[in-house]
Design a protein around this motif. Structure first.
Motif, PDB file in Angstrom:
ATOM      1  N   GLY A   6       0.824  -1.189   0.000  1.00  0.00           N
ATOM      2  CA  GLY A   6       0.000   0.000   0.000  1.00  0.00           C
ATOM      3  C   GLY A   6       0.870   1.256   0.000  1.00  0.00           C
ATOM      4  N   LEU A   7       0.219   2.423   0.119  1.00  0.00           N
ATOM      5  CA  LEU A   7       0.928   3.706   0.109  1.00  0.00           C
ATOM      6  C   LEU A   7       1.825   3.837   1.324  1.00  0.00           C
ATOM      7  CD1 LEU A   7       1.342   6.438  -1.271  1.00  0.00           C
ATOM      8  CD2 LEU A   7      -0.584   7.300   0.059  1.00  0.00           C
ATOM      9  N   THR A   8       1.373   3.387   2.462  1.00  0.00           N
ATOM     10  CA  THR A   8       2.171   3.525   3.686  1.00  0.00           C
ATOM     11  C   THR A   8       3.439   2.679   3.633  1.00  0.00           C
ATOM     12  OG1 THR A   8       0.838   1.798   4.745  1.00  0.00           O
ATOM     13  CG2 THR A   8       0.191   4.091   5.154  1.00  0.00           C
ATOM     14  N   GLU A   9       3.343   1.471   3.023  1.00  0.00           N
ATOM     15  CA  GLU A   9       4.531   0.624   2.919  1.00  0.00           C
ATOM     16  C   GLU A   9       5.573   1.261   2.004  1.00  0.00           C
ATOM     17  OE1 GLU A   9       1.429  -0.740   2.528  1.00  0.00           O
ATOM     18  OE2 GLU A   9       1.278  -2.068   4.241  1.00  0.00           O
ATOM     19  N   PHE A  10       5.102   1.855   0.874  1.00  0.00           N
ATOM     20  CA  PHE A  10       6.040   2.516  -0.049  1.00  0.00           C
ATOM     21  C   PHE A  10       6.711   3.726   0.611  1.00  0.00           C
ATOM     22  CE2 PHE A  10       3.835   0.432  -3.720  1.00  0.00           C
ATOM     23  CZ  PHE A  10       4.950  -0.214  -4.227  1.00  0.00           C
ATOM     24  N   LEU A  11       5.962   4.486   1.377  1.00  0.00           N
ATOM     25  CA  LEU A  11       6.548   5.629   2.071  1.00  0.00           C
ATOM     26  C   LEU A  11       7.585   5.178   3.098  1.00  0.00           C
ATOM     27  CD1 LEU A  11       3.490   8.009   2.639  1.00  0.00           C
ATOM     28  CD2 LEU A  11       5.446   8.380   1.159  1.00  0.00           C
ATOM     29  N   VAL A  16      13.386   4.834   4.530  1.00  0.00           N
ATOM     30  CA  VAL A  16      14.529   4.003   4.946  1.00  0.00           C
ATOM     31  C   VAL A  16      15.619   4.100   3.892  1.00  0.00           C
ATOM     32  CG1 VAL A  16      15.302   1.626   5.370  1.00  0.00           C
ATOM     33  CG2 VAL A  16      13.174   2.456   6.389  1.00  0.00           C
ATOM     34  N   ALA A  17      15.269   4.028   2.593  1.00  0.00           N
ATOM     35  CA  ALA A  17      16.259   4.123   1.519  1.00  0.00           C
ATOM     36  C   ALA A  17      16.923   5.495   1.530  1.00  0.00           C
ATOM     37  CB  ALA A  17      15.596   3.857   0.171  1.00  0.00           C
ATOM     38  N   LEU A  18      16.173   6.575   1.824  1.00  0.00           N
ATOM     39  CA  LEU A  18      16.740   7.922   1.862  1.00  0.00           C
ATOM     40  C   LEU A  18      17.726   8.050   3.015  1.00  0.00           C
ATOM     41  CD1 LEU A  18      16.662  10.781   0.640  1.00  0.00           C
ATOM     42  CD2 LEU A  18      14.795  11.305   2.187  1.00  0.00           C
ATOM     43  N   ILE A  19      17.424   7.459   4.137  1.00  0.00           N
ATOM     44  CA  ILE A  19      18.310   7.533   5.300  1.00  0.00           C
ATOM     45  C   ILE A  19      19.553   6.675   5.079  1.00  0.00           C
ATOM     46  CG2 ILE A  19      18.507   6.974   7.765  1.00  0.00           C
ATOM     47  CD1 ILE A  19      15.545   7.686   8.005  1.00  0.00           C
ATOM     48  N   VAL A  20      19.364   5.446   4.548  1.00  0.00           N
ATOM     49  CA  VAL A  20      20.490   4.512   4.390  1.00  0.00           C
ATOM     50  C   VAL A  20      21.394   4.957   3.252  1.00  0.00           C
ATOM     51  CG1 VAL A  20      21.128   2.124   3.818  1.00  0.00           C
ATOM     52  CG2 VAL A  20      19.261   2.573   5.396  1.00  0.00           C
TER      53      VAL A  20
END
Length: 149
Positions: A6-11, A16-20
């Motif tokens: 869903g939308l929440t999982e993608f966000l 997480v990808a932006l932080i990592v």
């Protein structure tokens, strides 16, 4: 199949990808991920096409076999028909040369019938066919001659 996102999982995955990875390397990582997914899809299409080709080849081989069987059956049927025609021609020619005697359902009374009953079979001579008898050999047909003008 892939699980339902869903939308929440993608966000959550995007943060997480932006932080990592960091904001500087995120576009490069997304491009690499897109190329990886594209290669995976291409391999899947190629794999599916190979299976389709194998299935088509199997169907074609089966159809070729059926066609060969039909041709073989047709050739056998045609050979049997040819043999039957030849047999009929040979029988017709043999019958023209030596026709079968007439049916012996009603024996003809003879003048000396008492003698032939008492006489042994080897002393009784062969009968001569009568002029109108069907036992006589038919004369060969001649071609009609052209009328003289």
């Amino acid at each position: 199949m892939l699980p339902q996102f869903g939308l929440t999982e993608f966000l959550l995955i995007a943060t997480v990808a932006l932080i990592v990875v960091g904001p500087k390397d995120l576009p490069l990582m997304m491009r690499k991920l897109g190329q990886f997914v594209a290669k995976g899809k291409a391999m899947a299409r190629e794999f599916q096409a190979a299976f389709d080709d194998i299935a088509k080849q199997a169907e074609l081989d089966e159809l070729r076999k059926e066609i060969e069987d039909l041709r073989r059956e047709n050739a056998l049927t045609q050979a049997v028909d040819d043999l039957k025609k030849t047999e009929a021609d040979i029988n017709r020619q043999v019958m023209m040369e030596s026709p079968l005697p007439a049916s012996n359902a009603e024996p003809e009374p003879s003048a000396n019938s008492d003698e032939t009953k008492d006489a042994p079979a080897d002393k009784a001579g062969p009968k001569e066919p009568e002029a109108g008898s069907s036992e006589a050999e038919p004369e060969p047909e001649t071609a009609p001659k052209a009328a003289k003008s």
